[in-house]
Motif scaffolding. Structure first.
Motif, PDB file in Angstrom:
ATOM      1  N   PRO A   1       0.803  -1.229   0.000  1.00  0.00           N
ATOM      2  CA  PRO A   1       0.000   0.000   0.000  1.00  0.00           C
ATOM      3  C   PRO A   1       0.835   1.279   0.000  1.00  0.00           C
ATOM      4  O   PRO A   1       0.298   2.356  -0.319  1.00  0.00           O
ATOM      5  CB  PRO A   1      -0.823  -0.113   1.282  1.00  0.00           C
ATOM      6  CG  PRO A   1      -0.870  -1.569   1.581  1.00  0.00           C
ATOM      7  CD  PRO A   1       0.447  -2.116   1.126  1.00  0.00           C
ATOM      8  N   SER A   2       2.126   1.199   0.313  1.00  0.00           N
ATOM      9  CA  SER A   2       2.953   2.405   0.285  1.00  0.00           C
ATOM     10  C   SER A   2       3.116   2.940  -1.132  1.00  0.00           C
ATOM     11  O   SER A   2       3.570   4.078  -1.323  1.00  0.00           O
ATOM     12  CB  SER A   2       4.334   2.117   0.889  1.00  0.00           C
ATOM     13  OG  SER A   2       5.102   1.278   0.047  1.00  0.00           O
ATOM     14  N   ARG A   3       2.735   2.139  -2.130  1.00  0.00           N
ATOM     15  CA  ARG A   3       2.828   2.578  -3.516  1.00  0.00           C
ATOM     16  C   ARG A   3       1.581   3.360  -3.972  1.00  0.00           C
ATOM     17  O   ARG A   3       1.529   3.857  -5.102  1.00  0.00           O
ATOM     18  CB  ARG A   3       3.049   1.368  -4.430  1.00  0.00           C
ATOM     19  CG  ARG A   3       4.315   0.590  -4.081  1.00  0.00           C
ATOM     20  CD  ARG A   3       4.492  -0.646  -4.936  1.00  0.00           C
ATOM     21  NE  ARG A   3       4.864  -0.300  -6.314  1.00  0.00           N
ATOM     22  CZ  ARG A   3       5.129  -1.210  -7.246  1.00  0.00           C
ATOM     23  NH1 ARG A   3       5.058  -2.514  -6.950  1.00  0.00           N
ATOM     24  NH2 ARG A   3       5.468  -0.845  -8.468  1.00  0.00           N
ATOM     25  N   ILE A   4       0.605   3.468  -3.082  1.00  0.00           N
ATOM     26  CA  ILE A   4      -0.643   4.137  -3.459  1.00  0.00           C
ATOM     27  C   ILE A   4      -0.448   5.614  -3.809  1.00  0.00           C
ATOM     28  O   ILE A   4      -1.001   6.081  -4.819  1.00  0.00           O
ATOM     29  CB  ILE A   4      -1.713   3.945  -2.362  1.00  0.00           C
ATOM     30  CG1 ILE A   4      -2.206   2.494  -2.387  1.00  0.00           C
ATOM     31  CG2 ILE A   4      -2.878   4.920  -2.533  1.00  0.00           C
ATOM     32  CD1 ILE A   4      -3.165   2.138  -1.271  1.00  0.00           C
ATOM     33  N   PRO A   5       0.316   6.406  -3.052  1.00  0.00           N
ATOM     34  CA  PRO A   5       0.470   7.822  -3.440  1.00  0.00           C
ATOM     35  C   PRO A   5       1.018   8.019  -4.860  1.00  0.00           C
ATOM     36  O   PRO A   5       0.524   8.880  -5.603  1.00  0.00           O
ATOM     37  CB  PRO A   5       1.438   8.365  -2.384  1.00  0.00           C
ATOM     38  CG  PRO A   5       1.165   7.520  -1.177  1.00  0.00           C
ATOM     39  CD  PRO A   5       0.920   6.144  -1.726  1.00  0.00           C
ATOM     40  N   SER A   6       1.998   7.230  -5.254  1.00  0.00           N
ATOM     41  CA  SER A   6       2.516   7.375  -6.615  1.00  0.00           C
ATOM     42  C   SER A   6       1.489   6.900  -7.634  1.00  0.00           C
ATOM     43  O   SER A   6       1.395   7.443  -8.744  1.00  0.00           O
ATOM     44  CB  SER A   6       3.833   6.619  -6.782  1.00  0.00           C
ATOM     45  OG  SER A   6       3.651   5.225  -6.595  1.00  0.00           O
ATOM     46  N   ALA A   7       0.693   5.888  -7.261  1.00  0.00           N
ATOM     47  CA  ALA A   7      -0.372   5.429  -8.155  1.00  0.00           C
ATOM     48  C   ALA A   7      -1.410   6.527  -8.360  1.00  0.00           C
ATOM     49  O   ALA A   7      -1.930   6.705  -9.476  1.00  0.00           O
ATOM     50  CB  ALA A   7      -1.026   4.174  -7.590  1.00  0.00           C
ATOM     51  N   ILE A   8      -1.717   7.279  -7.322  1.00  0.00           N
ATOM     52  CA  ILE A   8      -2.693   8.364  -7.443  1.00  0.00           C
ATOM     53  C   ILE A   8      -2.189   9.436  -8.399  1.00  0.00           C
ATOM     54  O   ILE A   8      -2.937   9.934  -9.258  1.00  0.00           O
ATOM     55  CB  ILE A   8      -3.008   8.958  -6.057  1.00  0.00           C
ATOM     56  CG1 ILE A   8      -3.785   7.945  -5.207  1.00  0.00           C
ATOM     57  CG2 ILE A   8      -3.795  10.260  -6.190  1.00  0.00           C
ATOM     58  CD1 ILE A   8      -3.967   8.358  -3.761  1.00  0.00           C
ATOM     59  N   ASP A   9      -0.925   9.803  -8.290  1.00  0.00           N
ATOM     60  CA  ASP A   9      -0.380  10.797  -9.211  1.00  0.00           C
ATOM     61  C   ASP A   9      -0.438  10.306 -10.653  1.00  0.00           C
ATOM     62  O   ASP A   9      -0.702  11.083 -11.579  1.00  0.00           O
ATOM     63  CB  ASP A   9       1.060  11.149  -8.832  1.00  0.00           C
ATOM     64  CG  ASP A   9       1.131  12.227  -7.766  1.00  0.00           C
ATOM     65  OD1 ASP A   9       0.359  13.197  -7.856  1.00  0.00           O
ATOM     66  OD2 ASP A   9       1.946  12.095  -6.840  1.00  0.00           O
TER      67      ASP A   9
END
Length: 435
Positions: A303-311
């Motif tokens: 889940p730590s990859r979620i912020p980059s996925a949002i961008d």
């Protein structure tokens, strides 16, 4: 000040404005090649965007009376030069208001003006500085537990359906941002359906392609909407409270230069922008991630990859794909002469896939290192004030959904998008999951 500028908000920039434009646009209409671009068709505009960037990156479109700008560098340059390219037409109706809708709104006392996006300095600078005092990370952080619990409750309701099918837009993305912005502004969350109805009317009336007859029910809704915004300001004066509106009223009492009309106009804007685009961001995040299964499984695993996925979602499939400006003097965009008074449509959805900026721009890649260069939140002095709150809500929804239902999938049913000049909004996101 807002009270003396309310006429700008509802001045139609297209057909009526063309009559006064110094350029003879009839020269553009005969056999015009729009390179596949259809201003209101949001089904799959990206091939047309690519053709425009390649063949005519600054194109006059007589159908909407706007110069359509599609390259990243040109879009950013216009956003950045607010002294040449005014935002005063950003919230004006795309289609001229009909006589009956005009009468309804005038007799109803409708004088709403943009909160920030259509204001220009010095008013914009003054009001934004005051709004930022209330629109703080501290207040967002305080909302996080409520957003998370609302998300969990909505997921439980959706997952309880025995047929194991749902509509992520309706079941999850629809209510959560609305409840959040109503809570932020001190409004009873039970009024979600009412505010959604008002917001739908604002979107249709401002950015839609409505006939005079179709405008009438929306005009009534906008009168109600504006009256409610004014009531909330009066209530904040009388009762105070812990809300963004109460913070603004308190700042006013402490000497901040902001009028009740300006506070009500901020409320009018935030109650729309604060949830409508976030609902779409959440829906698009699920739609795009589930459509790229490896990316979905990557955020489930980490889940730590979620912020980059949002961008990357914001770059690849943003909620707002186009925004308007007005040339205040004779100028140029990308080497093309633009006359004073011309309306301009900045197509951020195209800029976000510009080959000169993003390698393989049509590939969705959550490991992309430059995704944050997207312009889905605008650029320059009008950069979206609520971007942190939108991304916070999207992150929470993705975290909770990935944890609760990693088997979530799109059903495969076609996903349609509403017709609109500026917003790319799916009408549904049908999903299914394993038992």
């Amino acid at each position: 000040m807002a009270a003396s500028r309310t006429d700008l908000h509802e001045a139609a920039p297209s057909r009526a404005a063309d009559a006064a434009c110094p350029v003879d646009h009839t020269a553009f209409t005969a056999g015009a090649d729009h390179h596949g671009y259809e201003p209101f068709d949001m089904t799959d505009p990206f091939p047309a965007y690519e053709r425009l960037r390649r063949e005519e990156p600054v194109m006059y479109d007589e159908r909407v009376g706007l110069w359509v700008v599609t390259r990243w560098a040109d879009v950013r340059a216009v956003f950045d030069d607010w002294e040449t390219f005014s935002s005063e037409n950003a919230q004006a109706p795309v289609r001229e208001r009909g006589p009956e809708a005009t009468r309804i709104m005038k007799e109803g006392g409708f004088t709403a003006y943009s909160g920030l996006s259509a204001r220009i300095p010095p008013d914009h600078t003054r009001i934004r500085a005051i709004a930022q005092r209330a629109f703080t990370p501290r207040r967002f952080k305080a909302l996080e537990p409520t957003i998370r619990e609302n998300t969990r409750a909505a997921l439980r309701r959706m997952l309880a359906t025995p047929e194991r099918q749902g509509d992520f837009l309706r079941d999850i993305a629809f209510d959560i941002p609305t409840i959040t912005i109503l809570t932020l502004l001190g409004v009873d969350p039970a009024m979600v359906p009412t505010y959604k109805r008002w917001s739908d009317s604002r979107g249709a009336m401002t950015w839609g392609d409505l006939s005079d007859e179709q405008q009438i029910p929306h005009a009534h809704n906008l009168v109600e909407y504006w009256q409610e915004c004014q009531r909330l300001v009066v209530e904040a004066h009388q009762e105070g409270g812990d809300s963004l509106i109460a913070d603004l009223v308190e700042a006013q009492g402490a000497g901040a230069e902001i009028t009740d009309h300006e506070i009500a106009s901020l409320c009018y804007s935030l109650l729309f922008a604060g949830h409508e685009t976030t609902t779409t961001l959440i829906a698009n995040s699920i739609r795009v991630l589930l459509g790229h299964r490896a990316a979905w499984e990557a955020i489930v695993a980490d889940p730590s990859r979620i912020p980059s996925a949002i961008d990357e979602v914001l770059r690849y499939s943003g909620s707002i794909v186009a925004w308007r400006r007005k040339a205040l003097r004779d100028t140029e965009i990308g080497g093309v002469s633009i006359p004073e008074g011309a309306g301009i449509l900045l197509v951020m959805g195209s800029a976000n896939r510009d080959e000169d900026v993003f390698a393989h721009p049509d590939v969705f890649d959550i490991d992309r290192t430059d995704a944050r260069n997207h312009m889905s939140f605008g650029y320059g002095i009008h950069y979206c004030l609520g971007n942190m709150l939108a991304k916070l809500q999207d992150r929470i929804v993705l975290e909770e959904t990935a944890a609760a239902v990693p088997s979530l999938r799109l059903t495969g049913a076609p996903i349609a998008f509403g017709e609109n000049l500026s917003f790319r909004v799916p009408t549904s996101v049908p999903v299914t999951w394993e038992a």
